[in-house]
Design an enzyme around this catalytic site. Structure first.
Site, PDB file in Angstrom:
ATOM      1  N   HIS A 214      25.894 100.373  22.765  1.00  0.00           N
ATOM      2  CA  HIS A 214      24.970  99.140  22.052  1.00  0.00           C
ATOM      3  C   HIS A 214      25.746  98.480  20.995  1.00  0.00           C
ATOM      4  O   HIS A 214      26.325  99.389  19.876  1.00  0.00           O
ATOM      5  CB  HIS A 214      23.967  99.146  21.526  1.00  0.00           C
ATOM      6  CG  HIS A 214      22.906  97.942  21.692  1.00  0.00           C
ATOM      7  ND1 HIS A 214      22.826  97.075  20.846  1.00  0.00           N
ATOM      8  CD2 HIS A 214      22.278  96.911  22.906  1.00  0.00           C
ATOM      9  CE1 HIS A 214      21.593  95.600  21.437  1.00  0.00           C
ATOM     10  NE2 HIS A 214      22.151  95.998  21.780  1.00  0.00           N
TER      11      HIS A 214
ATOM     12  N   ASP B 140      18.691  99.348  28.938  1.00  0.00           N
ATOM     13  CA  ASP B 140      19.137  99.011  30.967  1.00  0.00           C
ATOM     14  C   ASP B 140      18.504 101.473  31.171  1.00  0.00           C
ATOM     15  O   ASP B 140      18.467 100.587  32.775  1.00  0.00           O
ATOM     16  CB  ASP B 140      20.119  98.902  30.986  1.00  0.00           C
ATOM     17  CG  ASP B 140      20.097  97.482  30.558  1.00  0.00           C
ATOM     18  OD1 ASP B 140      18.890  96.604  31.596  1.00  0.00           O
ATOM     19  OD2 ASP B 140      21.209  97.027  30.011  1.00  0.00           O
TER      20      ASP B 140
ATOM     21  N   HIS C 107      25.725  92.842  29.750  1.00  0.00           N
ATOM     22  CA  HIS C 107      25.031  92.934  29.314  1.00  0.00           C
ATOM     23  C   HIS C 107      23.206  92.510  30.096  1.00  0.00           C
ATOM     24  O   HIS C 107      23.518  94.387  30.753  1.00  0.00           O
ATOM     25  CB  HIS C 107      24.908  90.780  29.090  1.00  0.00           C
ATOM     26  CG  HIS C 107      23.732  90.782  27.868  1.00  0.00           C
ATOM     27  ND1 HIS C 107      22.799  91.162  27.345  1.00  0.00           N
ATOM     28  CD2 HIS C 107      23.825  89.120  28.357  1.00  0.00           C
ATOM     29  CE1 HIS C 107      22.274  90.584  26.981  1.00  0.00           C
ATOM     30  NE2 HIS C 107      22.472  89.023  26.902  1.00  0.00           N
TER      31      HIS C 107
HETATM   32  N1  ACO Z   1      30.416 104.892  28.227  1.00  0.00           N
HETATM   33  C1  ACO Z   1      32.125 105.166  27.370  1.00  0.00           C
HETATM   34  N2  ACO Z   1      32.229 105.352  25.779  1.00  0.00           N
HETATM   35  C2  ACO Z   1      32.330 104.350  25.523  1.00  0.00           C
HETATM   36  C3  ACO Z   1      30.533 103.445  26.343  1.00  0.00           C
HETATM   37  C4  ACO Z   1      30.191 103.457  27.609  1.00  0.00           C
HETATM   38  N3  ACO Z   1      29.158 103.793  28.229  1.00  0.00           N
HETATM   39  N4  ACO Z   1      30.400 102.393  25.508  1.00  0.00           N
HETATM   40  C5  ACO Z   1      31.475 102.143  24.249  1.00  0.00           C
HETATM   41  N5  ACO Z   1      31.779 103.698  24.691  1.00  0.00           N
HETATM   42  C6  ACO Z   1      33.933 103.270  23.865  1.00  0.00           C
HETATM   43  C7  ACO Z   1      34.654 102.539  23.788  1.00  0.00           C
HETATM   44  O1  ACO Z   1      35.159 103.162  24.871  1.00  0.00           O
HETATM   45  C8  ACO Z   1      35.238 102.744  22.180  1.00  0.00           C
HETATM   46  O2  ACO Z   1      35.672 104.202  22.219  1.00  0.00           O
HETATM   47  P1  ACO Z   1      37.016 103.626  21.298  1.00  0.00           P
HETATM   48  O3  ACO Z   1      36.561 103.432  20.148  1.00  0.00           O
HETATM   49  O4  ACO Z   1      38.057 105.188  22.187  1.00  0.00           O
HETATM   50  O5  ACO Z   1      37.470 102.943  22.403  1.00  0.00           O
HETATM   51  C9  ACO Z   1      34.195 102.631  21.157  1.00  0.00           C
HETATM   52  O6  ACO Z   1      32.923 103.848  22.344  1.00  0.00           O
HETATM   53  C10 ACO Z   1      32.991 101.448  21.045  1.00  0.00           C
HETATM   54  O7  ACO Z   1      32.747 101.128  22.547  1.00  0.00           O
HETATM   55  P2  ACO Z   1      33.070  98.895  22.238  1.00  0.00           P
HETATM   56  O8  ACO Z   1      32.795  99.472  23.568  1.00  0.00           O
HETATM   57  O9  ACO Z   1      34.083  98.674  21.360  1.00  0.00           O
HETATM   58  O10 ACO Z   1      31.048  99.021  21.469  1.00  0.00           O
HETATM   59  P3  ACO Z   1      30.816  97.424  22.249  1.00  0.00           P
HETATM   60  O11 ACO Z   1      29.758  97.258  20.922  1.00  0.00           O
HETATM   61  O12 ACO Z   1      32.000  96.511  21.722  1.00  0.00           O
HETATM   62  O13 ACO Z   1      30.121  97.426  23.030  1.00  0.00           O
HETATM   63  C11 ACO Z   1      28.710  97.546  24.984  1.00  0.00           C
HETATM   64  C12 ACO Z   1      29.062  97.978  23.513  1.00  0.00           C
HETATM   65  C13 ACO Z   1      29.312  96.699  25.963  1.00  0.00           C
HETATM   66  C14 ACO Z   1      27.351  98.042  25.320  1.00  0.00           C
HETATM   67  C15 ACO Z   1      28.976  99.060  25.578  1.00  0.00           C
HETATM   68  O14 ACO Z   1      28.415 100.284  24.628  1.00  0.00           O
HETATM   69  C16 ACO Z   1      29.135  98.899  27.106  1.00  0.00           C
HETATM   70  O15 ACO Z   1      29.891  98.748  27.535  1.00  0.00           O
HETATM   71  N6  ACO Z   1      27.790  99.755  27.384  1.00  0.00           N
HETATM   72  C17 ACO Z   1      27.531 100.235  28.870  1.00  0.00           C
HETATM   73  C18 ACO Z   1      27.121  99.091  29.210  1.00  0.00           C
HETATM   74  C19 ACO Z   1      25.671  98.682  29.257  1.00  0.00           C
HETATM   75  O16 ACO Z   1      25.261  99.923  29.238  1.00  0.00           O
HETATM   76  N7  ACO Z   1      25.153  97.615  28.920  1.00  0.00           N
HETATM   77  C20 ACO Z   1      24.022  96.924  28.395  1.00  0.00           C
HETATM   78  C21 ACO Z   1      23.496  96.586  26.518  1.00  0.00           C
HETATM   79  S1  ACO Z   1      22.160  96.341  26.742  1.00  0.00           S
HETATM   80  C22 ACO Z   1      21.889  95.155  26.595  1.00  0.00           C
HETATM   81  O17 ACO Z   1      22.817  94.519  27.009  1.00  0.00           O
HETATM   82  C23 ACO Z   1      20.221  94.197  27.341  1.00  0.00           C
END
Ligand code: ACO
Length: 428
Positions: free
Chosen positions: A307, A363, A267
């Site tokens: 996201h 971010d 987050h």
């Molecule tokens: N890098 C690489 N792969 C990713 C990323 C990433 N940053 N984010 C998601 N994916 C992939 C997942 O592995 C998944 O792949 P799969 O379908 O092959 O398993 C697919 O994309 C879908 O992602 P989920 O994790 O299911 O999406 P979710 O909605 O649960 O997660 C989150 C969202 C937590 C923001 C995620 O994208 C992440 O961890 N991002 C990196 C951390 C980040 O930047 N957080 C800030 C968010 S903005 C905020 O809070 C202000």
């Protein structure tokens, strides 16, 4: 067209008509679907609230597919260009943009509430020098509530408003004092001649000069960042604010809980993680290898990408990228920006990221600006929390005034052992 959903329960052959309102069915309407009189009734299973609206809200609107973000109907781009953070905080909290007089009163009130009780300094002094600023922030918010025992009267509108003013005002002092304590500098007190972001920079960086004068470009950049972070509907920390606030605890305790949720690397902790990632990549030539590792799913993520709601470019990331270049005009370029821009370019052309609709989020670029403004990396999430308190408090108020809301208490599907008798120690 009837606004109902007809459900046939194939276990019993019975059919139910469930009303559809605002594109939603009420989960409780499913409870009537039973196989026997003593059956609990049907529930929905939705870990992480992937498809569950936990409230009705009129504060922030997001269209994740189109990349739209609006506060109370106003596009984020217009607010970032034309408003100040305190004006936006007023808008979030009160529903309408303030008149000239209302804004002057609000700014004056916030400005005159930035001082902390002197005892609070001892509390900050008692943290270890290397205590993480978010740990300090979370504890400080909970501790602040102990100075205002009346804050528990959450149903009294005047008391509630007073705490909102105090929290919005004092978060900058708390953040700055904790920073000064970390670096062993004497505390710099608020200066009522300065704007909200200017005053924060004053309390962070004032040295021996009689009067601190913030650089107007940096002051404005910080204000824009505050606007962009002020609210984001039902995200993890806002959900924590509402859930904890639903127990009718005082707002300081609820803000502490929300801040704790924000601390996590998935987050508000992601901006810090982005800088660590960019440092680790280190050079443009190392980017392809890094992307390869991300795609292989070896536990490395492209931090600042992806996201839960945005499946398009996060509009805040677009605005922040522009602010970054404005700031670098004054501070000199942060060398990590070139790696970030190239990383973004490569990722946005890559099938893996395109298929999963992964775009830069808020971010991805914010940490680069914070670094240029000389904030230590550990403070980045605090910079997110400062403006987010206005969003949390707006959502908290809305929750308290919503007759549909009760104490937040989800159900579970029990998967544990069936009833069994205690086994004495010598028989295990
Ligand atoms: N890098 C690489 N792969 C990713 C990323 C990433 N940053 N984010 C998601 N994916 C992939 C997942 O592995 C998944 O792949 P799969 O379908 O092959 O398993 C697919 O994309 C879908 O992602 P989920 O994790 O299911 O999406 P979710 O909605 O649960 O997660 C989150 C969202 C937590 C923001 C995620 O994208 C992440 O961890 N991002 C990196 C951390 C980040 O930047 N957080 C800030 C968010 S903005 C905020 O809070 C202000």
């Amino acid at each position: 067209m009837p606004e109902t959903l007809t459900i046939t329960d194939n276990r019993t052959g019975k059919t139910y008509d469930v009303p559809i309102k605002e594109g939603t069915i009420k989960a409780l309407d499913l409870r009537q679907i039973k196989i026997a009189e003593d059956d609990f009734g049907l529930m929905t299973y939705d870990p992480a609230f992937m498809n569950t609206a936990s409230c009705r809200s009129s504060i922030t609107y997001i269209d994740g597919d189109k990349g739209i973000l609006e506060y109370r109907g106003y596009p984020i781009e217009q607010l970032a260009e034309k408003a100040t953070y305190l004006e936006v905080a007023y808008l979030l909290l009160n529903g309408e943009l303030p008149s000239k007089e209302q804004l002057a009163n609000w700014v004056d009130t916030v400005t005159h509430h930035t001082i902390l009780n002197e005892n609070f300094r001892h509390l900050i002094d008692s943290f270890r020098y290397n205590a993480h600023p978010m740990g300090r922030f979370i504890s400080s918010m909970a501790a602040l509530g102990t100075f205002y025992p009346e804050a528990k009267n959450i149903s009294d509108a005047t008391t509630r408003q007073k705490q909102i003013e105090r929290i919005v005002a004092k978060v900058i002092t708390i953040a700055a004092f904790n920073y000064r304590s970390m670096v062993g500098m004497p505390y710099a007190y608020p200066d009522n001649d300065l704007s909200y972001p200017g005053n924060f920079l004053n309390m962070m960086y004032k040295m021996t000069e009689v009067k601190y004068t913030p650089n107007p470009v940096l002051e404005h950049a910080l204000d824009v960042l505050f606007i962009l972070h002020a609210d984001h509907e039902q995200n993890c920390s806002t959900n924590a604010m509402r859930a904890v606030g639903s127990s009718e605890v005082d707002p300081y305790s609820a803000v502490a809980a929300a801040a704790a949720a924000l601390f996590g690397p998935l987050h508000g902790g992601a901006n810090e993680a982005v800088i660590k990632m960019l440092n680790e990549i280190g050079s443009m030539s190392a980017i392809p290898d890094f992307i390869k590792r991300v795609k292989s799913g070896e536990g490395t993520k492209l931090m600042g990408f992806g996201h839960r709601v945005y499946k398009n470019y996060d509009p805040r990331a677009k605005l922040i990228k522009k602010v970054a270049y404005d700031v670098f005009e004054v501070t000199g370029k942060n060398p990590l920006i070139d790696i970030a821009v190239e990383l973004e370019r490569i990722a946005l052309e890559d099938e893996y990221f395109i298929k999963r609709k992964l775009y830069p989020n808020v971010d991805f670029y914010s940490g680069l600006i914070y670094q240029a403004l000389r904030f230590p990396m550990e403070m980045f999430t605090v910079l997110f929390a400062i403006p987010r308190v206005s969003g949390w408090l707006a959502q908290w108020q809305e929750m308290l005034d919503d007759p549909d809301q009760k104490i937040a208490r989800p159900r579970q599907i029990f998967t544990g052992a069936a009833r069994r008798d205690y086994v004495a120690m010598d028989q295990r």
